[in-house]
Design a protein around this motif. Structure first.
Motif, PDB file in Angstrom:
ATOM      1  N   THR A   1       0.808  -1.340   0.002  1.00  0.00           N
ATOM      2  CA  THR A   1       0.036  -0.109  -0.024  1.00  0.00           C
ATOM      3  C   THR A   1       0.941   1.138   0.042  1.00  0.00           C
ATOM      4  O   THR A   1       0.539   2.147  -0.888  1.00  0.00           O
TER       5      THR A   1
ATOM      6  N   ALA B   1      -5.129   6.208   2.763  1.00  0.00           N
ATOM      7  CA  ALA B   1      -4.422   4.922   2.430  1.00  0.00           C
ATOM      8  C   ALA B   1      -3.315   4.831   3.012  1.00  0.00           C
ATOM      9  O   ALA B   1      -2.825   3.899   3.820  1.00  0.00           O
TER      10      ALA B   1
ATOM     11  N   ALA C   1      -5.152  -1.171   1.350  1.00  0.00           N
ATOM     12  CA  ALA C   1      -5.337  -0.347   2.710  1.00  0.00           C
ATOM     13  C   ALA C   1      -6.693  -0.880   3.511  1.00  0.00           C
ATOM     14  O   ALA C   1      -6.264  -1.178   4.773  1.00  0.00           O
TER      15      ALA C   1
END
Lengths: 149, 497, 506, 356
Positions: free
Chosen positions: B346, B379, B467
């Motif tokens: 991520t 995120a 995320a």
């Protein structure tokens, strides 16, 4: 019998071998090196033949022990010796090393011919048969082949 | 051929087939990328079915060839490998989604080669995940090195080539000089290299030989980036963000720690490990790695480099877990491998998203960007929480288990390093998100996006999915830990404090 | 792969197969010398080499079924007559010679056209076949002196064949001369050694010699015989530091000869040395083991390190690979020096693997030499683009040389290293690992230039090799791969050969 | 039982060996290659004499024709095409070779002490296989000359290899030197050969005589010293003499180089062919006892091969005859080829090569 008498032949063989090897290693001349190599190779012939010799023996061509030649040979030797080491009443030298050395001699001349032929081509290509000069020519060529820095 | 064999074969050939197809349709970008996505989904399905089968106690196995007696190319899936395969294949899909946006957005050259190498890398990962013995693992481990080399040097610049050389020299050098000798050592001591529950070498070697082998194998798996063999990882950050995301957060480095875990669990076994002095040395070195890498990360302004150093630190967590003289460490290590992968991918995708949208790749350039790219930075914040180990992120559990296992086995030093590193990562990760989200106006805030429209939608979707996964896994940790428990031959209840 | 599957036994032919493997290329050589055109000579060469290889296959199958094969020549039982004595080890090496010989013969069609003057083609083919016959004879014979004769049969012609490389590179001439001098000294040393053993035992048959040596006390003549034989064969086998002739001869000779010699010549000599080390002097106890541990192992290690470094720093590609050959011989001797069945078996396997990989590499270079007369490494920049198949085949050979998994070279290195560990020789293990890394360095250099570098502007462009070259080349590369995945064929023979030698040596 | 060692022949042995040492020393010493070659020629003759003393007439014969004969010719040809004097080598460059040769020599001297005494009839060498030949040759082969029996039959495979070595030399020299541009050149006007009538007439008489002698040596091989090798070289000498007196062009017109090369190859074919025939007849390679199948023997009129009831060795006899023929062909043709190679090379050729 002293050691030097029983091993005299071998000592000579060693001296000849050393002479041949010395020429091969020390000389820069290709022809001379081939000569040294021939000397070295031929000394092995002396080596083999020396231990194939039988005291009081004759060449390994079958004789009639009762014939004149056979009788003459036997007369020079102790009968017991002949009885122990002779074949049908005649003492012969060992034929096997002779056969081997015939081969070795032939191999020697073959090597000599090919080696000299290459030496002749070296002379034609480099203009010399001395190792140092050949190396010098090769080095120059190698440097020319390198690109300019 | 039974179903299990077929599944393994599929898992191995699907990426190869995909690579061939991608090559064939290389001139049609849309078809090419659709193909990639289809392959990702296919592979993920296969991996998940294998995962399920393993969970049902029916692990698939397959022997391909036996070049020499006792030296076979064979596969046999166990829980850790199944988990690794699922993780890698799912993340491959997510990452491919991200790549489509990124690569198009950046108008990168040689995109076909990029996708082919990615598919081939997955082939390597699947082989590593399912390998039944060290030899097979080594085979695919090396293959992975070579197929990812073109990805590292993707940019084609002198810097990229230099990084590629470091990458190759370190990884191959360590393999040939350390890993391979270690494998041969195992073969000669045990007569085979098969991964055996409870430890192949357990009871067959003395402490000295075992220590030498352990050092050879752990440092030989240089993809795990244990200091001092970590240099390739930060330098490989010259690669494009998707490469960093998948390879340096998921496939390559995880293959390294996966190998370390496998070696620890199946070659040595927890019992033997606990008697080896070398395990303690490695623990110390890992603790050193954890702290030093975190400190270095603090000093880096380049976002991806900072993340890379953070990876070095996090990988050392897993290595520590594998070396703890306590079986539950293995479960913690396995979990952390997965959770960290999700979080780190991520972060890298966020970094890529920022770069593709604004051209910024330094922490100092992103002040205030959060207003314009809220999804990306939320995120990022979530993933940062995961790395630090804060709830409600899955990585909290693995970290927690790890720390308790360290305390439990009396390795105070490791525990201290883990806590220190958590605090440090708080310091070097949090400001990134905070600066972007809460700084009133920054250097990067005013200008236009480099790419009209900002981050491509596909990329955005990808990073939001991972995320979210960080959070979802927080809830799912118990079944996962139970799933992994067989590798340590203990149940989750015992691993719990 | 099972031998039986490859060769369907035909009893009448199988009984004569050992001698036919030698005689057919001999007669083929004469036929090639008489051939009206180079093309005809080439066809004769291919057929003769192929028949020889086929016979070698038959022999190998028979050896696996029956154990050691004895073939009496002239109908006289040894030791009076000469006998061929083939064990699994010899069968394996002869198979290697036959296979590489056949593929090299096919390859020669194109390479000679590019490298040797047309009027010499028939002679060249004749010389090539003589070399092949000589090597098979050397491997099969059970007579120490007969081995010398075949040593010379395989050598005398090749001296001139190496020299024939002068058309492309005149340094071939002094290199060939040097080769001749060193080769002859080596052969003569061997003869002297055999002389000593003959003087001590009265026999030339190797099995008989072994039996008689077993009853003798150690004396100076026997020891000297051992020393001279090892030194003599060491020259032929390019044992460090007697390898001085090799780089020049391999680097400057015509491609065909470099390829054939590199793959087989040193192997045949090493094989003969192994027979003396482990068969004729079965428990030369103190002397033999001392030699293996204190002479052969350090020399092997020195070869691995020194010659790999020389390869790293060499500027000409073929020279690099030639130095690499000496280093690889070092690996093989390290395997020997373990003095146990697994070490010998591994070394034999290594010999086969090395033969195949080096043949592929030299053949690939030969294929490239048809279009570019390049020598320096830089001249090969980017050939992978112009000649992808050739480059890939070269790459496979190189991968096997490095010991990449899934190639034969990997299994070869693996076995020796495992045997070294099992024998407790950690230092040999370490040398092997270090040598592998050095190999990786120079091979990496080559691969980087060939595959990842742009060709220099204005440099001659390489062309893909013609089909006649590509087919044998890809077969060679394919064998390196195939045996990397299923090594049972060479492995069976190597293990059986090593086991048979160590049965007599508890 | 001690053997009579210090007999007259031993004194001769010592004297001849000492001569060899002196000659070898002179070869080491001299820088003139011509002198070295001639000294080697003398060396060969002396060693041939010594070989006679050692009861090795076959070897002596070979050494004389090969060492003193053909080798000298080839070496002289080589120095004509290269140069006649070696460069002086500084003493510093001789130290390492000297040490090396000394090392080998020292090892050899040490080792020689382990060998049996010279002339010892009971030594392993003289009592095992070597003696067995003497005892069985007559029974197995039937040739009086045991050396020929061993050479042609017991170790006939060695001799095949040796013939092949000769062929290899033929191929090697032909590859290196070709067949000589001079062979096709017109002789320069007033070539010396034209004026020496005596020489020409003598040569014309000698050539057939030499060939006749060669044939004698060839066919006498199983009775006394001689055989294919010696005969082959002698026959080649006849051709070489012809070339020396009448010019290479005349000789190559009579015996074209290609023909010589073909004969050399055919010689090996004959030799190996005998072996193959033995296989076809159901024996092993070179097993001459299978050369004459019962069918063939039945075709030969009774009595032509002597009393059929007595043990006979016609297979061996014909076998040795045939392979000796092969040897003769290969050796003579190879020697001629080698001579053509060296003699055919000219300074012009050298110049042409250098220009190329």
């Amino acid at each position: 019998m002293s050691w030097i008498a029983t091993h005299f032949n071998y000592v000579v063989v060693v001296i000849l071998m050393m002479a041949g090897l010395f020429i091969v290693f020390s000389s820069g001349n290709l022809i001379k090196r081939m000569i040294g190599l021939a000397l070295f190779q031929s000394s092995t012939a002396l080596f083999y033949i020396s231990f194939g010799k039988v005291s009081g023996g004759t060449a390994a061509i079958t004789l009639d022990a009762q014939g004149a030649e056979g009788q003459a040979l036997a007369a020079q030797l102790d009968p017991a010796y002949v009885a122990q080491f002779g074949v049908e009443g005649v003492v012969y030298s060992n034929p096997l090393p002779h056969v081997l050395i015939l081969t070795a001699i032939v191999v020697g001349v073959a090597t000599l011919a090919v080696g000299l032929a290459i030496a002749v081509r070296v002379r034609e290509s480099y203009g010399t048969v001395e190792s140092d000069e050949i190396d010098a020519v090769s080095r120059v060529a190698a440097e020319q082949a390198e690109p300019a820095p | 051929m039974n179903g299990g064999e077929l599944l393994i074969l599929l898992a191995l050939t699907l990426p190869l087939f995909a690579a061939a197809m991608i090559y064939a349709v290389g001139r049609m970008p849309d078809v090419r990328e659709t193909l990639t996505l289809v392959a990702c989904i296919g592979l993920a399905i296969v991996a998940i079915s294998i995962f399920v089968r393993v969970g049902q106690g029916d692990p698939p196995a397959l022997t391909v060839a036996e070049p020499l007696p006792g030296l076979a190319i064979a596969f046999r899936v166990e829980p850790l490998g199944a988990l690794f395969a699922v993780m890698a294949s799912v993340l491959w899909g997510v990452n491919s989604l991200f790549s489509i946006g990124y690569m198009r957005g950046r108008r990168e050259a040689r995109q076909t080669r990029f996708y082919i190498c990615f598919a081939l890398a997955m082939f390597g990962v699947m082989g590593i995940a399912f390998a039944a013995n060290l030899f097979t693992l080594f085979l695919f481990y090396e293959a992975l090195t070579f197929v990812t080399y073109p990805l590292v040097t993707h940019a084609g610049t002198p810097a990229a080539r230099r990084a590629g050389r470091v990458y190759l020299v370190t990884l191959v050098g360590a393999s040939v000089l350390l890993f391979l000798p270690g494998i041969i050592g195992v073969q000669s001591m045990a007569g085979s290299t098969t991964f055996t529950p409870g430890g192949l070498l357990n009871g067959r070697v003395d402490a000295a030989a075992g220590s030498v082998l352990l050092l050879l194998l752990v440092f030989g798996a240089a993809k795990a980036a244990l200091m001092p063999l970590h240099g390739w990882l930060p330098s490989a950050m010259v690669a494009p963000a998707p490469v960093s995301a998948l390879l340096h957060a998921v496939a390559v480095v995880k293959a390294g720690v996966f190998a370390v875990l496998k070696v620890s669990a199946y070659i040595f076994g927890p019992d033997l490990i606990s008697t080896l002095p070398a395990a303690t040395w490695i623990l110390w070195m890992a603790a050193g790695s954890i702290v030093i890498a975190s400190l270095v990360a603090l000093t880096k302004d380049d976002l991806k480099t900072r993340l890379a150093w953070s990876t070095v630190s996090q990988l050392a967590y897993v290595t520590s877990a594998a070396m703890l003289p306590m079986a539950s460490g293995l479960v913690a290590g396995g979990l952390h491998m997965v959770f960290h992968a999700v979080a780190k991918i991520t972060l890298f995708m966020c970094a890529g998203a920022i770069y593709v949208a604004t051209g910024a790749n330094r922490v100092s350039e992103i002040g205030g960007l959060g207003r314009r790219m809220p999804w990306v930075f939320v995120a990022f914040l979530a993933a940062s929480f995961a790395i630090v180990g804060l709830p409600p992120m899955a990585a909290m559990w693995s970290k927690f288990l790890l720390i308790t296992a360290s305390f439990g086995s009396g390795e105070w030093f490791t525990a201290a390093a883990l806590i220190a590193s958590s605090l440090l990562s708080l310091v070097f990760l949090m400001p990134v998100a905070f600066r972007a989200l809460f700084s009133p106006a920054g250097d990067g805030a005013g200008g236009e996006f480099v790419r009209p429209g900002g981050t491509p939608v596909t990329s955005l979707v990808a990073l939001c999915v991972t995320a979210a996964a960080c959070v979802v896994l927080f809830v799912a940790v118990e079944p996962l830990a139970d799933y992994l428990a067989p590798i340590a031959a203990v149940s989750f209840m015992e691993t719990a404090p | 792969m099972q031998l039986e599957a490859l060769y369907v036994a035909q009893p009448a032919l199988t009984a004569q197969a050992p001698i036919l493997a030698i005689a057919v290329p001999l007669i083929g050589a004469c036929a090639a010398a008489l051939a009206p055109s180079g093309r005809a000579g080439w066809m004769i060469s291919v057929v003769a080499a192929m028949v020889s290889a086929w016979m070698a296959l038959a022999v190998a199958g028979e050896v696996m079924r029956e154990g050691v094969i004895l073939y009496q020549l002239g109908g006289f039982a040894p030791p009076a007559g000469i006998a061929l004595r083939v064990d699994a080890m010899g069968a394996l090496i002869a198979l290697l010679i036959g296979a590489v010989g056949t593929l090299a013969a096919v390859f020669s069609g194109h390479s000679l056209a590019a490298e040797v003057r047309p009027e010499k083609h028939t002679l060249f083919q004749a010389g090539f076949l003589l070399a092949q016959a000589g090597m098979v004879g050397l491997v099969y014979t059970g007579d120490a002196f007969n081995a010398f004769v075949f040593l010379e049969v395989s050598s005398i012609g090749t001296y001139a064949l190496v020299a024939a490389g002068e058309r492309r590179d005149r340094r071939a001439l002094p290199a060939a001369f040097n080769y001749l001098i060193m080769g002859t000294i080596g052969a003569t040393f061997y003869v002297i050694g055999v002389g000593f053993l003959y003087g001590a035992t009265g026999t030339l048959n190797m099995a008989d010699m072994a039996a008689r040596l077993g009853t003798l006390d150690q004396n100076a003549a026997v020891q000297a015989g051992f020393a001279f034989i090892v030194a003599g064969l060491g020259v032929k086998a390019a044992m460090f530091p007697l390898h001085g002739w090799l780089p020049g001869a391999y680097a400057h000779g015509p491609s065909l000869i470099s390829l054939f010699l590199a793959a087989t010549a040193t192997k045949a000599a090493i094989y003969l040395m192994a027979r003396f080390l482990f068969e004729v002097f079965p428990d030369g106890a103190a002397f033999g083991d001392m030699f293996l541990q204190w002479v052969l192992a350090p020399l092997g290690a020195a070869a691995v390190i020194v010659c790999s470094l020389q390869a790293v720093f060499a500027r000409e590609l073929r020279r690099m690979i030639a130095f690499s050959s000496v280093a690889q011989v070092g690996f093989i001797f390290l395997g020997f020096s373990l003095a146990n069945a697994s070490g010998l078996s591994a070394a034999l396997f290594y010999m086969t693997a090395h033969g195949l990989m080096k043949a592929a590499m030299f053949m690939a270079l030969g294929g490239l030499a048809i279009s570019i007369g390049a020598r320096r490494l830089e001249d090969f920049a980017g050939v992978a683009r112009e000649a992808p198949w050739t480059a890939v085949a070269f790459g496979i050979g190189a991968a096997s040389l490095v010991g990449t998994p899934l190639t034969m070279g990997f299994l070869a290195k693996w076995q020796i290293m495992e045997a070294a560990l099992a024998g407790g020789r950690i230092w040999i293990f370490a040398v092997m690992a270090a040598g592998s890394v050095l190999t990786l360095v120079y091979v990496g250099r080559i691969i980087e230039v060939m595959f990842f570098r742009e060709p220099a502007p204005g440099a001659p462009r390489a062309k893909e090799s013609p089909v006649g070259v590509l087919v044998p080349l890809l077969i060679l590369a394919g064998l390196s791969l195939w045996f990397g995945i299923d090594a049972s064929l060479p492995q069976q023979l190597a293990q059986a050969g090593a086991a048979s030698l160590f049965e007599v040596r508890p | 039982m001690t053997a009579p060692v210090l007999e007259a022949s031993f004194a001769l042995n010592v004297a001849l060996l000492l001569m060899l040492v002196v000659l070898a020393a002179a070869v080491v010493w001299t820088r003139s290659l011509l002198a070295a070659i001639l000294l080697m020629s003398v060396y060969s003759l002396v060693s041939a004499t010594w070989l006679m003393v050692m009861d090795a007439p076959d070897v002596a014969f070979t050494e004389a024709v090969v060492g003193a004969g053909i080798s000298t010719i080839v070496a002289l040809g080589a120095i004509l095409l290269t140069r006649g004097e070696a460069v002086r080598v500084s003493w510093k460059r001789q130290v390492v070779p000297g040490l090396l040769a000394g090392l080998v020599g020292g090892l050899l001297i040490y080792a020689m002490s382990g060998l049996p005494d010279f002339g010892d009839p009971a030594s392993p060498a003289n009592s095992h296989v070597g003696r067995a030949y003497l005892e069985t040759a007559k029974r197995d082969i039937g040739a009086p000359n045991v050396v020929t029996a061993v050479l042609g039959s017991y170790r006939g495979f060695d001799t095949l290899g040796e013939t092949v070595v000769i062929l290899a030399a033929c191929i090697g020299v032909a590859l290196m030197l070709g067949f000589g541009p001079r062979a096709t050149l017109a002789p320069p006007a007033g070539a010396p050969g034209d004026h020496h009538v005596v020489l020409r007439v003598t040569a014309k008489m000698l050539v057939p005589l030499i060939i006749l002698f060669a044939l004698y040596v060839q066919f006498h091989g199983d009775l006394g010293a001689g055989g294919g090798f010696q005969a082959g070289v002698i026959a080649a000498v006849a051709i070489i003499l012809h070339a020396l007196v009448f010019g290479l062009r005349e000789t190559t017109a009579a015996i074209p180089p290609q023909a010589a090369r073909a004969v050399a190859a055919l010689g090996v074919v004959v030799y190996a062919g005998v072996g193959i025939v033995c296989i076809v007849n159901g024996g092993g390679f070179l097993d001459y006892d299978h050369l004459l199948t019962p069918q063939i023997e039945a075709m030969i009129p009774a009595g032509l091969l002597g009393d059929p009831d007595k043990p006979h060795h016609w297979g061996q006899y014909f076998g040795i005859l045939a392979i000796e023929l092969g040897v003769l062909m290969t050796v003579s043709a190879t020697m001629i080829t080698i001579f053509y190679g060296f003699a055919g090379r000219t300074i012009d050729a050298i110049a042409a090569e250098l220009r190329r």
